[in-house]
Scaffold this motif. Structure first.
Motif, PDB file in Angstrom:
ATOM      1  N   HIS A  30       0.803  -1.222   0.000  1.00  0.00           N
ATOM      2  CA  HIS A  30       0.000   0.000   0.000  1.00  0.00           C
ATOM      3  C   HIS A  30       0.841   1.280   0.000  1.00  0.00           C
ATOM      4  O   HIS A  30       0.317   2.367   0.266  1.00  0.00           O
ATOM      5  CB  HIS A  30      -0.922   0.009   1.228  1.00  0.00           C
ATOM      6  CG  HIS A  30      -1.869  -1.150   1.271  1.00  0.00           C
ATOM      7  ND1 HIS A  30      -3.013  -1.202   0.509  1.00  0.00           N
ATOM      8  CD2 HIS A  30      -1.826  -2.307   1.973  1.00  0.00           C
ATOM      9  CE1 HIS A  30      -3.643  -2.342   0.741  1.00  0.00           C
ATOM     10  NE2 HIS A  30      -2.952  -3.023   1.623  1.00  0.00           N
ATOM     11  N   GLU A 244      -6.255   9.858   0.249  1.00  0.00           N
ATOM     12  CA  GLU A 244      -6.539   8.431   0.099  1.00  0.00           C
ATOM     13  C   GLU A 244      -6.574   7.766   1.476  1.00  0.00           C
ATOM     14  O   GLU A 244      -5.861   8.190   2.390  1.00  0.00           O
ATOM     15  CB  GLU A 244      -5.464   7.739  -0.748  1.00  0.00           C
ATOM     16  CG  GLU A 244      -5.352   8.228  -2.177  1.00  0.00           C
ATOM     17  CD  GLU A 244      -4.230   7.519  -2.913  1.00  0.00           C
ATOM     18  OE1 GLU A 244      -3.855   6.393  -2.484  1.00  0.00           O
ATOM     19  OE2 GLU A 244      -3.724   8.084  -3.902  1.00  0.00           O
ATOM     20  N   HIS A 246      -6.573   3.711   3.142  1.00  0.00           N
ATOM     21  CA  HIS A 246      -6.468   2.274   2.912  1.00  0.00           C
ATOM     22  C   HIS A 246      -6.431   1.544   4.250  1.00  0.00           C
ATOM     23  O   HIS A 246      -5.619   1.883   5.119  1.00  0.00           O
ATOM     24  CB  HIS A 246      -5.189   1.939   2.134  1.00  0.00           C
ATOM     25  CG  HIS A 246      -5.072   2.652   0.823  1.00  0.00           C
ATOM     26  ND1 HIS A 246      -5.725   2.229  -0.319  1.00  0.00           N
ATOM     27  CD2 HIS A 246      -4.387   3.772   0.469  1.00  0.00           C
ATOM     28  CE1 HIS A 246      -5.446   3.045  -1.309  1.00  0.00           C
ATOM     29  NE2 HIS A 246      -4.630   3.995  -0.862  1.00  0.00           N
TER      30      HIS A 246
END
Length: 419
Positions: A30, A244, A246
């Protein structure tokens, strides 16, 4: 006395669950693209120091920043500063850590990148009382919420409206830099906005929603705290557009790893759920009912089998001088409900290595554990009422102490039924 072979087997499943949430393995898939400008790392939670160290090893470029973890959970890093503070009740060191994170993300530009390493425990480690409130006010709020037995989602919804950093505020301050949040989830449902009360991840819970939750649950909070509540930014705020989020590790992934480890050892496994919530005592009784049904009736599963579950239970505190946490409270109720039965052995533990106020992750129990407690002069029912599950299991000699694990994906429960 717990059968050593069964204890070792259950421990191996816990180890598999923790390994699945290993910092380096979770981060590597990631990693964001390297920016034109600076890379700043910020983070909070019981596993944030290990995440920071792993990020330094994996990142191809210069990096700086600061993370905060619980006292005793630090590890060596190269250029990222690691600070320690109190958990679960905030302290002045947490205030200093919050200021350090604010400073790290200030005065950034659109070419800069902020990587937020967020995991469980960050709420308490980042105190930031709004104007008009004090650290003592935030401590009082935290203690009231912890004692209330409210689910973690309710507690976080309330806490982020009494904070200057939670609810996405840290990410808002970093704007116009891009913020990439890499989250190790310790909350049922894996909503990243709930982990550590979302310092870099906003959610849609409004101030009115939070006040409604307080009223609906009859929570008695200090009037000064209620008067100091402030609105958190909403997810549609333009400052979050380029960011973002994750989820890089979770209870689900860890339970699946434990199930695979059991099956590799020749024992079938079933996962009840990775998102079980509720009073620890009640959840313990429910799991015991399932174990008894399997052992005596062969339903809903056939023995031998390992029954796995995760999530985050709660404990309503009735005696503040009690020792222990939600996993030992779960297991103390479970041990009483299976007393006298053979062929049932269980481990309940927190994946961060610490369950509540002592230095254990949890404990083991079987059909003889409650008997062993009485032989040690401990009434298990009374210990449960007094919130002293640790004392009961310490008396029985079945405490589980793996030490800090460097991660946190919440409760881990494994029940071996082989009778």
């Amino acid at each position: 006395m717990i059968d050593p072979t069964k204890q070792a087997f259950l421990t191996s499943l816990f180890d598999a669950a923790v390994t699945a949430a290993d910092a380096r393995a979770a981060l590597e898939p990631h990693l964001p693209q390297r920016p034109k400008g600076r890379t700043i790392v910020v983070g909070a939670g019981k596993g944030s120091a290990h995440l920071a160290a792993a990020f330094e090893d994996l990142w191809d470029g210069p990096v700086q920043g600061v993370v905060v973890t619980r006292y005793g959970y630090s590890c060596p890093t190269k250029s990222i500063r690691v600070m320690e503070a109190s958990h679960p009740v905030p302290d002045a060191a947490g205030l200093a850590a919050t200021d350090a994170l604010f400073e790290a993300v200030s005065n950034l530009g659109p070419d800069d990148l902020v990587v937020a390493l967020i995991c469980g425990g960050g709420s308490a480690l980042l105190p930031c009382p709004p104007q008009g409130l004090t650290l003592e006010d935030e401590q009082a709020l935290n203690e009231a919420l912890l004692a209330s037995g409210a689910p973690i989602g309710v507690m976080n919804a309330i806490r982020k409206h009494a904070s200057g950093i939670k609810g996405g505020r840290l990410a808002a301050l970093a704007h116009p830099a891009r913020v990439v949040s890499l989250v190790v989830s310790d909350v049922p449902g894996d909503d990243p906005a709930q982990v550590a009360s979302g310092p870099t991840v906003p959610d849609a819970v409004t101030l009115e929603d939070a006040l409604s939750l307080i009223k609906a649950r009859g929570l008695e909070l200090p009037p000064t705290v209620l008067a100091g509540f402030v609105r958190a930014p909403m997810p549609d705020d333009p400052v979050f557009e380029a960011n973002e989020v994750h989820v890089i590790a979770s209870a689900r992934l860890s339970l699946e790893a434990a199930a695979s480890a059991a099956e590799a050892a020749g024992v079938p496994a079933v996962i009840l759920s990775d998102a079980i919530e509720g009073e620890a005592e009640v959840i313990g009784q429910m799991h015991a009912a399932i174990a008894r049904e399997v052992a005596t009736q062969g339903r809903p599963f056939k023995a031998p089998i390992v029954v796995l579950s995760g999530g985050e239970t709660t404990v309503t505190l009735r005696h503040k001088d009690g020792r222990g946490g939600r996993n030992t409270a779960f297991l103390l109720a479970f041990a009483q409900a299976i007393e006298g039965m053979t062929g049932i052995t269980a481990l309940a533990a927190d994946t961060d290595g610490i369950d509540g106020s002592e230095d254990n992750a949890g404990a083991f129990a079987d059909g003889g554990t409650a008997v062993a407690m009485r032989a040690a002069g401990i009434d298990p029912a009374d210990a449960l009422r007094r919130n002293d599950a640790w004392g009961a299991f310490d008396g029985a000699g079945t405490i589980f102490k793996p030490g800090p694990t460097g991660t946190n994906v919440n409760d881990f429960r494994a029940i071996l039924i082989d009778g």
